[in-house]
Design an enzyme around this catalytic site. Structure first.
Site, PDB file in Angstrom:
ATOM      1  CG  LEU A  33      -1.880  -1.208   1.313  1.00  0.00           C
ATOM      2  CD1 LEU A  33      -2.735  -1.102   2.572  1.00  0.00           C
ATOM      3  CD2 LEU A  33      -2.765  -1.329   0.076  1.00  0.00           C
ATOM      4  CG  HIS A  34       1.092   3.214  -3.324  1.00  0.00           C
ATOM      5  ND1 HIS A  34       0.009   3.909  -3.798  1.00  0.00           N
ATOM      6  CD2 HIS A  34       1.224   2.136  -4.150  1.00  0.00           C
ATOM      7  CE1 HIS A  34      -0.463   3.325  -4.881  1.00  0.00           C
ATOM      8  NE2 HIS A  34       0.239   2.225  -5.113  1.00  0.00           N
ATOM      9  CG  HIS A  37      -3.164   1.216  -2.300  1.00  0.00           C
ATOM     10  ND1 HIS A  37      -1.807   1.027  -2.444  1.00  0.00           N
ATOM     11  CD2 HIS A  37      -3.739   0.456  -3.248  1.00  0.00           C
ATOM     12  CE1 HIS A  37      -1.574   0.192  -3.430  1.00  0.00           C
ATOM     13  NE2 HIS A  37      -2.729  -0.177  -3.944  1.00  0.00           N
ATOM     14  CG  ASP A 150      -4.712   0.292 -12.100  1.00  0.00           C
ATOM     15  OD1 ASP A 150      -3.770  -0.231 -12.691  1.00  0.00           O
ATOM     16  OD2 ASP A 150      -4.635   0.689 -10.919  1.00  0.00           O
ATOM     17  CD  GLN A 153      -8.115  -2.818 -11.744  1.00  0.00           C
ATOM     18  OE1 GLN A 153      -7.358  -3.762 -11.906  1.00  0.00           O
ATOM     19  NE2 GLN A 153      -8.006  -1.998 -10.717  1.00  0.00           N
ATOM     20  CB  VAL A 176      -2.580   9.683  -5.302  1.00  0.00           C
ATOM     21  CG1 VAL A 176      -1.718  10.437  -4.302  1.00  0.00           C
ATOM     22  CG2 VAL A 176      -4.037   9.681  -4.871  1.00  0.00           C
ATOM     23  CB  SER A 186       2.521  -1.862  -5.740  1.00  0.00           C
ATOM     24  OG  SER A 186       1.325  -1.446  -5.135  1.00  0.00           O
ATOM     25  NE  ARG A 187       2.924  -3.898 -11.989  1.00  0.00           N
ATOM     26  CZ  ARG A 187       3.085  -5.197 -12.158  1.00  0.00           C
ATOM     27  NH1 ARG A 187       4.293  -5.690 -12.266  1.00  0.00           N
ATOM     28  NH2 ARG A 187       2.049  -6.015 -12.221  1.00  0.00           N
TER      29      ARG A 187
END
Ligand code: AMP
Length: 286
Positions: A33-34, A37, A150, A153, A176, A186-187
């Site tokens: 999480l960052h 999220h 995303d 998605q 964000v 996350s990557r």
């Protein structure tokens, strides 16, 4: 904050909340999480009586085992972040419970999952829709918060919810970004310091396209030039209808979505933003 592993316990928790007349905000994630999220958690907190976060690294949406193995897992820090954002229950199901042996059912959204992120990753969105449908069914009626980060998605999940008449209001939330403009992902931790500088080409290309109205082709060329100048290995740069995801023609005008994807340091990154296009005189002949 309560941590729940068992699917039945989660179902009961959500059911009891609804029975007490409480609204539920659901935030599905794959962990690591960052700030992106955190923004979803905070928005869900502001708009609902109960906030439920889920962390599940869904093997069915990964195309190769190496990418799955490399995906960051930081549960301890995730628990702290979720708790600090006011999450009431964090659901961390096991893969065995989510996908028992011989899982035979797939939720497939036609066409929308075959383009862009789906092109090089066949079956990726089937994995996404299959897991998100299951999360929605387990949780029951709620508002569900997804990031525009995303974008494809988000469109696919909204389409699935409408087509299956699921009792979920899907809410898209702004991207964000870190101070330098890079969208939180996350990557990002997989990037070298030089790679991170190169990766700024993605947000720069979106900013360039957002800065003025051009034909769809001109927007595409501008984005590709910006990405290549930064050293990003471009996968796609396109301007699309924000509902159907079809590529815009040069005789179209209006508000569309710019989508880019590229590889930096062996890490696939995506970005997007709202853009204006104007049908050019020369374009009408295309
Ligand atoms: P993930 O854990 O990568 O599956 O992401 C979980 C949710 O967080 C998805 O709805 C993402 O779109 C959203 N998300 C990830 N990064 C960002 C970001 N930088 N800004 C806003 N939402 C994000």
């Amino acid at each position: 904050m309560q941590q729940i592993v068992e699917l039945g316990e989660w179902r009961d928790y959500a059911r009891n909340a609804r029975r007490e007349g409480k609204s539920i905000g659901l935030v599905p994630t794959m962990g690591a999480l960052h700030e992106g999220h955190a923004a979803l958690f905070r928005r869900a907190r502001a708009e609902n009586d109960v906030v439920i976060g889920t962390i599940f690294v869904n093997a069915r949406q990964f195309n190769n085992a190496e990418d799955l193995a490399r995906y960051p897992r930081t549960l301890e820090a995730d628990v702290d972040l979720a708790s600090s954002c006011g999450v009431d229950a964090l659901i961390t199901p096991t893969a065995a419970a989510m996908w028992p042996n011989a899982t035979a059912t797939t939720v497939h959204v036609e066409r929308l999952g075959d383009v862009f992120e789906g092109t090089g990753r066949p079956g990726h969105f089937d994995g996404v829709t299959s897991v998100v449908a299951k999360l929605f069914i387990l949780n029951g009626a709620c508002r569900a918060y997804f990031g525009e980060k995303d974008f494809q998605q988000l469109v696919i999940v909204q389409t699935m919810v409408r087509d299956l008449a699921l009792e979920v209001a899907v809410i898209g939330c702004d991207i964000v970004r870190d101070d330098d403009g890079l969208a939180f992902s996350s990557r990002n931790v997989q990037l070298t310091p030089e790679g991170r500088t190169t990766a700024l080409g993605l947000s720069r290309s979106i900013r360039a396209a957002c800065a003025g109205a051009r034909t769809a082709s001109e927007q595409r060329l501008l984005m590709v030039a910006t990405l290549e100048e930064a050293g990003v290995n471009v996968e796609y740069a396109d301007v699309v209808d924000p509902v159907t995801l079809t590529s815009s023609r040069d005789d179209e005008s209006g508000r569309r979505r710019a989508l880019v994807a590229g590889v930096v340091d062996g890490v696939r990154l995506i970005d997007n933003g709202p853009v204006q296009i104007v049908g050019g005189e020369h374009a009408a002949r295309n």
